[in-house]
Design a protein around this motif. Structure first.
Motif, PDB file in Angstrom:
ATOM      1  N   CYS A  46      42.557 -61.171 -62.449  1.00  0.00           N
ATOM      2  CA  CYS A  46      43.410 -62.126 -63.158  1.00  0.00           C
ATOM      3  C   CYS A  46      44.241 -62.896 -62.130  1.00  0.00           C
ATOM      4  O   CYS A  46      44.820 -62.297 -61.230  1.00  0.00           O
ATOM      5  CB  CYS A  46      44.327 -61.371 -64.120  1.00  0.00           C
ATOM      6  N   ASN A  95      47.071 -64.246 -62.358  1.00  0.00           N
ATOM      7  CA  ASN A  95      48.517 -64.075 -62.492  1.00  0.00           C
ATOM      8  C   ASN A  95      48.999 -62.912 -61.607  1.00  0.00           C
ATOM      9  O   ASN A  95      48.640 -61.748 -61.851  1.00  0.00           O
ATOM     10  CB  ASN A  95      48.824 -63.790 -63.977  1.00  0.00           C
ATOM     11  N   CYS A 112      50.507 -59.720 -63.229  1.00  0.00           N
ATOM     12  CA  CYS A 112      49.719 -59.020 -64.246  1.00  0.00           C
ATOM     13  C   CYS A 112      49.109 -57.731 -63.692  1.00  0.00           C
ATOM     14  O   CYS A 112      48.784 -57.643 -62.515  1.00  0.00           O
ATOM     15  CB  CYS A 112      48.608 -59.962 -64.722  1.00  0.00           C
ATOM     16  N   ASN A 126      46.278 -56.711 -64.248  1.00  0.00           N
ATOM     17  CA  ASN A 126      44.875 -56.977 -63.924  1.00  0.00           C
ATOM     18  C   ASN A 126      44.705 -57.816 -62.653  1.00  0.00           C
ATOM     19  O   ASN A 126      43.606 -58.249 -62.346  1.00  0.00           O
ATOM     20  CB  ASN A 126      44.192 -57.692 -65.093  1.00  0.00           C
ATOM     21  N   CYS A 169      42.797 -63.538 -69.846  1.00  0.00           N
ATOM     22  CA  CYS A 169      43.109 -62.149 -69.498  1.00  0.00           C
ATOM     23  C   CYS A 169      43.571 -61.422 -70.765  1.00  0.00           C
ATOM     24  O   CYS A 169      44.401 -61.940 -71.509  1.00  0.00           O
ATOM     25  CB  CYS A 169      44.191 -62.134 -68.430  1.00  0.00           C
ATOM     26  N   CYS A 202      47.707 -60.279 -70.056  1.00  0.00           N
ATOM     27  CA  CYS A 202      48.829 -61.221 -70.009  1.00  0.00           C
ATOM     28  C   CYS A 202      48.541 -62.536 -70.720  1.00  0.00           C
ATOM     29  O   CYS A 202      49.443 -63.359 -70.880  1.00  0.00           O
ATOM     30  CB  CYS A 202      49.221 -61.501 -68.555  1.00  0.00           C
TER      31      CYS A 202
HETATM   32 ZN   LIG Z   1      46.445 -61.103 -66.587  1.00  0.00          ZN
END
Ligand SMILES: [Zn+2]
Length: 286
Positions: free
Chosen positions: A8, A10, A13, A15, A44, A47
């Motif tokens: 991900c 971000n 996050c 992930n 995702c 998030c």
């Molecule tokens: Zn995420």
């Protein structure tokens, strides 16, 4: 559909690092402005961040990736940056950004290319010569040493060295640095690992070459040759490099115009030369 994006994007996050398989779901499509072709979008599951596979490709964040191939062609065909912007209907800044992007991609592909040459045990015959040119004004003289593989004509390496100006105006403007004695030996040292044992290097009769080659390419067999001046049909032992340099002069013709050298720097010339290397060596630039 498999998302090639491994994590991900971000950073906050869970992930973002080591996500489980299928940490995302499909979430419709995105249509880029330049061609309106739909690109799958993912989200995702943790998030809710949306992302596309194009974000990990070299062309990420480009608004006009469709122009890249044209800009490469035009840049090595003597077209100035300003004219390219007019022909393609884009901003001059776009041309500038794309030339820099293409140069960095050319450099990356060249490294891969050289790695493959190394894996194939290198080459047994290279040619070296220098092309004299200048930055923005004739008195700001530079030399472009180029190393070619004699058999194929592909460019193995190049560099840009400053030459102390031979013109009064250049001397008056302080263009007096000469760093050929640093730049060329460095180029030769880097070439070492791509040469087969006992390889030949052919150059012209420049007085400094024998000592630089002895010192920085130990074991190489140096041949200093002269091109026939009078008879154009005579065998030219330096044909390959003279031919390349003639093409280069043609392709870089616009260097003499203010339009190309708006950057007026050695770095601008270097970018342009990388594009020329990509073109000559037929790298698949996109
Ligand atoms: Zn995420």
């Amino acid at each position: 559909m498999r998302n090639p994006r491994p994590v991900c994007p971000n950073p906050e996050c869970v992930n973002h690092r080591n996500p489980p398989a299928r940490f995302y779901r499909k979430n419709g499509y995105r249509r880029p402005k330049h061609n309106h072709q739909p690109i799958p979008r993912y989200q995702c599951r943790a998030c809710g961040k949306n992302f596309c596979a194009t974000q990990v490709k070299p062309i990420r964040q480009q608004h006009r990736p469709d122009l890249n191939a044209r800009i490469l062609e035009l840049a090595v065909s003597g077209v100035s940056m300003r004219r390219m912007a007019v022909l393609l209907g884009c901003a001059q800044q776009t041309v500038q950004d794309k030339v820099e992007y293409l140069a960095s991609e050319a450099k990356r592909l060249h490294q891969e290319h050289m790695e493959n040459l190394w894996l194939a045990d290198g080459t047994s015959h290279v040619m070296m010569d220098e092309l004299e040119t200048f930055i923005h004004a004739r008195w700001a003289q530079v030399s472009v040493p180029v190393l070619l593989r004699a058999k194929t004509g592909e460019v193995l390496a190049f560099s840009i060295a400053r030459r102390s100006s031979t013109m009064p105006k250049g001397q008056a403007n302080g263009w007096t640095t000469d760093n050929r004695h640093k730049v060329i030996p460095k180029l030769l040292t880097n070439l070492q690992s791509y040469l087969k044992p006992g390889a030949t290097i052919t150059t012209d009769g420049d007085a400094s070459y024998p000592k630089w080659i002895r010192r920085h390419l130990p074991g190489a067999n140096h041949k200093a040759e002269h091109s026939p001046k009078k008879d154009p049909a005579a065998y030219d032992p330096l044909f390959q490099i003279n031919h390349t340099h003639a093409k280069m002069r043609n392709d870089l013709a616009r260097l003499s115009r203010k339009t190309w050298t708006t950057s007026k720097t050695i770095e601008g010339l270097r970018c342009h030369l990388w594009l020329w290397v990509a073109w000559t060596n037929k790298y698949p630039l996109r």
